[in-house]
Design an enzyme around this catalytic site. Structure first.
Site, PDB file in Angstrom:
ATOM      1  N   SER A  13       0.793  -1.231   0.000  1.00 56.61           N
ATOM      2  CA  SER A  13       0.000   0.000   0.000  1.00 56.61           C
ATOM      3  C   SER A  13       0.824   1.279   0.000  1.00 56.61           C
ATOM      4  O   SER A  13       0.372   2.307  -0.473  1.00 56.61           O
ATOM      5  CB  SER A  13      -0.935   0.007   1.203  1.00 56.61           C
ATOM      6  OG  SER A  13      -0.202  -0.141   2.407  1.00 56.61           O
TER       7      SER A  13
ATOM      8  N   HIS B 172      -4.918  -3.868  -2.534  1.00 61.72           N
ATOM      9  CA  HIS B 172      -4.574  -2.856  -3.539  1.00 61.72           C
ATOM     10  C   HIS B 172      -4.386  -3.455  -4.937  1.00 61.72           C
ATOM     11  O   HIS B 172      -4.018  -2.734  -5.857  1.00 61.72           O
ATOM     12  CB  HIS B 172      -3.308  -2.097  -3.122  1.00 61.72           C
ATOM     13  CG  HIS B 172      -3.528  -1.267  -1.903  1.00 61.72           C
ATOM     14  ND1 HIS B 172      -3.913   0.054  -1.943  1.00 61.72           N
ATOM     15  CD2 HIS B 172      -3.467  -1.594  -0.587  1.00 61.72           C
ATOM     16  CE1 HIS B 172      -4.061   0.510  -0.714  1.00 61.72           C
ATOM     17  NE2 HIS B 172      -3.787  -0.474   0.130  1.00 61.72           N
TER      18      HIS B 172
ATOM     19  N   LYS C  22     -11.569  -0.172  -1.986  1.00 60.69           N
ATOM     20  CA  LYS C  22     -10.620   0.453  -2.918  1.00 60.69           C
ATOM     21  C   LYS C  22     -11.202   0.337  -4.336  1.00 60.69           C
ATOM     22  O   LYS C  22     -12.060   1.136  -4.690  1.00 60.69           O
ATOM     23  CB  LYS C  22      -9.244  -0.165  -2.731  1.00 60.69           C
ATOM     24  CG  LYS C  22      -8.839  -0.040  -1.232  1.00 60.69           C
ATOM     25  CD  LYS C  22      -7.450  -0.378  -0.912  1.00 60.69           C
ATOM     26  CE  LYS C  22      -7.215  -0.544   0.581  1.00 60.69           C
ATOM     27  NZ  LYS C  22      -7.550   0.612   1.413  1.00 60.69           N
TER      28      LYS C  22
HETATM   29  C1  LIG Z   1      -3.113  -4.128   2.604  1.00 62.02           C
HETATM   30  C2  LIG Z   1      -4.384  -3.693   3.254  1.00 62.02           C
HETATM   31  N1  LIG Z   1      -5.148  -4.616   3.877  1.00 62.02           N
HETATM   32  C3  LIG Z   1      -6.303  -4.277   4.472  1.00 62.02           C
HETATM   33  C4  LIG Z   1      -6.748  -2.976   4.489  1.00 62.02           C
HETATM   34  C5  LIG Z   1      -8.011  -2.631   5.207  1.00 62.02           C
HETATM   35  O1  LIG Z   1      -9.051  -2.404   4.327  1.00 62.02           O
HETATM   36  P1  LIG Z   1     -10.402  -1.698   4.764  1.00 62.02           P
HETATM   37  O2  LIG Z   1     -10.325  -0.281   4.328  1.00 62.02           O
HETATM   38  O3  LIG Z   1     -11.456  -2.456   4.020  1.00 62.02           O
HETATM   39  O4  LIG Z   1     -10.564  -1.862   6.229  1.00 62.02           O
HETATM   40  C6  LIG Z   1      -5.998  -1.993   3.854  1.00 62.02           C
HETATM   41  C7  LIG Z   1      -6.471  -0.598   3.846  1.00 62.02           C
HETATM   42  O5  LIG Z   1      -5.803   0.352   3.673  1.00 62.02           O
HETATM   43  C8  LIG Z   1      -4.777  -2.355   3.231  1.00 62.02           C
HETATM   44  O6  LIG Z   1      -4.006  -1.422   2.638  1.00 62.02           O
END
Ligand SMILES: Cc1ncc(COP(=O)(O)O)c(C=O)c1O
Length: 392
Positions: free
Chosen positions: A185, A213, A244
């Site tokens: 990310s 992502h 996303k």
């Molecule tokens: C790699 C990763 N996993 C999980 C999440 C969590 O996602 P959510 O926004 O659905 O809670 C994110 C959010 O930024 C992320 O970057």
């Protein structure tokens, strides 16, 4: 201050930001105009720091599906999946996610964060071992901590380090869980998944890939890095988010292990939180179809990603390791990051400010992210703003 004493360092850091004139972590979107533009501090601003990769937040069919679902089923489920919060549509979406990934099982969670918490802490416990990439998202770290399993961090994207650390586990390697991300990310780089799968298979370990992502971004059909690397049969668990590319909120896990269904009964973050609203689920179902059916969105997304990455790189900035819809721009110091972030905002360009510990290896970053909804003229505008930044 009492209990708040421990927050004193935050108070000091925030005061410094106030003196700087704007708090980058309290930006308010006064009006949202489109997937790529908003009103911020009274000014029309280009959004280059969202995760709206396919630009679907204003998709007319997604909006219509959400509107219809609200009219028919109300604004919320007011209950957990385990109680009154599983509607027909939640089950239908799980079926569609399983079909999309060619997997037998899927579970929908309320967010991607709690999908990671719930899955990791339910699958592993004291006595188990987790090997996680050091650049993993906070929800992966928190899931590992909640589980009580032994946590071994391997160096970011370093397969030699992973191999060495698994080798030291002896027989225990077979019961260990490796966790990596599709696209990371903060730096926007992919995991070397083919090599990781080879290692996983050699030791007989388990593998989880968080495609937060990369869903909709990688692969011919948008199934992420597992599709692009052609390792779909070798990955035990895929985690994803609706927040996303799919443009709403929610999370999921898909797997070919039929026992996945048992997680519903044991995962506290599935049992003890309300399920996604009917509008959310209806919108995600339409967006998921668009991921496979509209590859032109991916084509445009990558055109934009390459234009921004190459443009910033050619100006002499140090950027992330590879072209990606997440374009990380390394800054020499925390102060310069703040100054440049504010200079971009003053020119009507919003990017994410990332300071340690959120950025890997104690670095400070300007994190840009592009969308299929950006026009190339908008990307040119972002490049112009970067070209005008004060340089060290
Ligand atoms: C790699 C990763 N996993 C999980 C999440 C969590 O996602 P959510 O926004 O659905 O809670 C994110 C959010 O930024 C992320 O970057």
């Amino acid at each position: 201050m009492g209990l708040f004493n421990k927050l004193e360092p935050i108070a000091v850091a925030r005061k410094a930001l106030e003196e700087f004139g704007v708090d980058p972590f309290n930006v308010v979107i006064e009006d949202i105009i489109s997937p790529t533009e908003a009103l911020i501090m009274g000014r029309r601003t280009l959004l280059v720091g969202t995760n709206n990769y396919l630009g679907l937040t204003f998709d007319p069919e997604c909006i219509e599906a959400a509107r219809e679902a609200t009219l028919l089923q109300g604004t919320g489920t007011t209950g957990s999946r385990m109680a009154n919060g599983t509607f027909d549509s939640h089950r239908a979406l799980e079926g569609e996610l399983a079909d999309f990934y060619n997997c037998s099982n899927a579970i929908v969670f309320s967010t991607g964060f709690v999908a990671n918490l719930g899955m990791i802490s339910t699958l592993t416990g004291p006595g188990d071992t987790i090997l996680l990439d050091s650049d993993s998202h906070a929800s992966i770290y928190d899931g590992c901590r909640m589980s009580g399993a032994a946590m071994i961090r391997f160096r970011h994207n370093n397969t030699g380090d992973l191999d060495k650390r698994l080798g030291r586990l002896g027989e225990r390697a077979k019961e260990s869980l490796i966790i990596v991300e599709g696209i990371y990310s903060m730096l926007g780089d992919r995991a070397p998944l083919k090599e990781i799968v080879e290692i996983k298979n050699r030791y007989g370990a388990w593998l989880m890939v968080d495609e937060a992502h990369s869903l909709g971004v990688l692969g011919k059909k948008g199934r992420g890095l597992v599709e692009e690397a052609d390792v779909e049969k070798d990955v035990d668990f895929i985690i994803g988010t609706f927040s996303k590319s799919l443009g709403t909120i929610g999370g999921f896990c898909v797997s070919n292990h039929s026992e996945l269904d048992l997680v519903r009964y044991a995962s506290r973050s599935y049992v003890f939180t309300a399920s996604p609203s009917p509008a959310t689920i209806a919108s995600v179902r339409v967006a998921l179809k668009a991921v496979a059916a509209r590859p032109e969105l991916r084509t445009k997304l990558w055109e934009n990603a390459n234009q921004l990455y190459e443009g910033i790189r050619k100006m002499g900035f140090t950027v992330g390791p590879e072209p990606s819809p997440v374009v990380a721009v390394y800054m020499p110091s925390r102060e310069e990051t703040l100054v440049c972030w504010k200079a971009l905002l003053d020119q009507g360009v919003y990017v994410n400010l990332v300071l340690p510990p959120a950025a890997p290896q104690g670095k400070s970053l300007l994190r840009c992210s592009v969308s299929a909804a950006h026009s190339s003229t908008q990307i040119e505008g972002v490049l112009k703003a970067f070209a005008s930044l004060p340089r060290g």
